[in-house]
Scaffold this active site. Sequence first.
Site, PDB file in Angstrom:
ATOM      1  N   LYS A 153     -18.149   0.152  13.768  1.00  0.00           N
ATOM      2  CA  LYS A 153     -17.523   0.751  12.592  1.00  0.00           C
ATOM      3  C   LYS A 153     -18.559   1.245  11.587  1.00  0.00           C
ATOM      4  CE  LYS A 153     -13.318  -2.051  12.953  1.00  0.00           C
ATOM      5  NZ  LYS A 153     -12.427  -3.029  12.260  1.00  0.00           N
ATOM      6  N   ASP A 173     -33.171   0.438   0.486  1.00  0.00           N
ATOM      7  CA  ASP A 173     -32.245  -0.686   0.661  1.00  0.00           C
ATOM      8  C   ASP A 173     -32.927  -1.918   1.247  1.00  0.00           C
ATOM      9  OD1 ASP A 173     -30.200   0.726  -0.409  1.00  0.00           O
ATOM     10  OD2 ASP A 173     -29.124   1.087   1.454  1.00  0.00           O
TER      11      ASP A 173
END
Length: 556
Positions: A68, A181
């Site tokens: 996903k 990140d």
Amino acid sequence: MGCGCSKLTSCCWASEQNGSVLEDHNAEKEEKGEASDLPAFREYSVEQLRIATSGFAVENIVSEHGEKAPNVVYKGKLDNQRRVAVKRFNRSAWPDTRQFLEEARAVGQLRNLRLANLLGCCCEGDERLLVAEFMPNDTLAKHLFHWETQPMKWAMRLRVALYLAQALEYCTSRGRALYHDLNAYRVVFDDDANPRLSCFGLMKNSRDGKSYSTNLAFTPPEYLRTGWEVDQVTSSEVDKSFPTQEERILIREDQLDISGNAGTWPLNRGFLKKPKAKNFHLKQKALSISQVGKGRVTAESVMYSFGTLLLDLLSGKHIPPSHALDLIRDRNLQMLTDSCLEGQFSNDDGTELVRLASRCLQYEPRERPNPKSLVAALLPLQKEMEVPSHVLMSIQHGAAALPLTPLGEACVRLDLTAIHEILEKLGYKDDEGAATELSFQMWTNQVQDTLNSKKKGDIAFRHKDFRAAIDCYTQFIDVGTMISPTVFARRSLSHLMNDMPQEALNDAVQAQVISPIWHIASYLQAAALFGLGRENEAHIALKEGSVLEEKRNVTS
């Protein structure tokens, strides 16, 4: 992300003097943390990576959010048996082919023992993929936040902090100071359980290559200071301290409601009063910590993210920096420290790590440290430096630690007779759907001939006529009507019986391409690699087979 690279190898030079020079050179590179046994960066085809990942099989997904996720990471194995992590970007991530290749090639020049290094990339049509060393022992997030048997020890947490600081110092020295990140999911553990920094975060990750995105509660304050706006649409009942209809005000990080209630104002912060009007809203829904903030990555913002990682290591939880700083200001360090660490460190050590985290989390970017000063501060804090990481982490290390099944033991001994008995007893039980598909196609003469070839091969295999078995199974495979992992496995063993280990390895790899989680394929690869004298790779394949077989036994 891949094979361990702590052992350096040297080429055989013509003279002893030249060999000595090379050994000295490699020793110097090892001391600097440079990885010299890795191949040079290269480009791969989509087909090569499709084969390596068994067709991008769901079973090979290793990224946290599975299929996903917008960009999915798969584990795979190249033709030379090197294990890799393959990151497949969504089709809109890198529309500029030249920019993607330039970025990948630049990151691919880095080689360091503190990184999960980038080995290659693929850029065909709409496909954008990165190929990196595979790291088999999970992420820092798994070991800190979701541990199963025991929490990470204090000495290991200090080692993680140091190794990450060293990784950032190396990247900075090579002109790659920006890391996107930086978080606990970007830290992975290699075969020796040493922490590595994923190379994927060194790639610019947006269309313009300058975007920074993260959970809002963990965003460096300079992004919030310059990037978030509150807009008053209409009101006659708004407090006088609020702007008029056309004015906008910016929200700082310490004005956010870290409880996660979207659209509410933090109390007792002293910056703004809570609005009375209900039609007061955020232009970009910035006040919910589940929303995503965007800004430009800087070297100072990377240091802020490193500070959040230090908080993770201290607390064993993902605490928003504003909340942690409140605890630090209130000298409530007990609430900040992981209760599982009780008795493992002194107050001085804990205070020093808190001090480092506070420096990284400074509101003004220029007041934050650089990676070099972090390394200097973390080195004196190290504990149990003589203890290997896999011992501190209680992670099984090497083939000797594995409880081998009879098939695994047979592969180590290269006892081909024992392997034959196991395969013969197993039959075709693991060929899912094979019988149904064949019976559906039985009406064609071609399929009937193919089935006859397979039956003849099975008879020859049973009677140990392995040369005939190879010929019959080859006829079955070449027709291509039905693909059977068991046939490839049987032909692989037949090749081994005829002293053809390379052909055996090729067939075992094909069996795994067809059935990615089939333990038999990994075991046969181990046997073939032992036959080729490639013992290190053989032990890796053996470990994979043992893990797959254990998972199979648990689920069955």
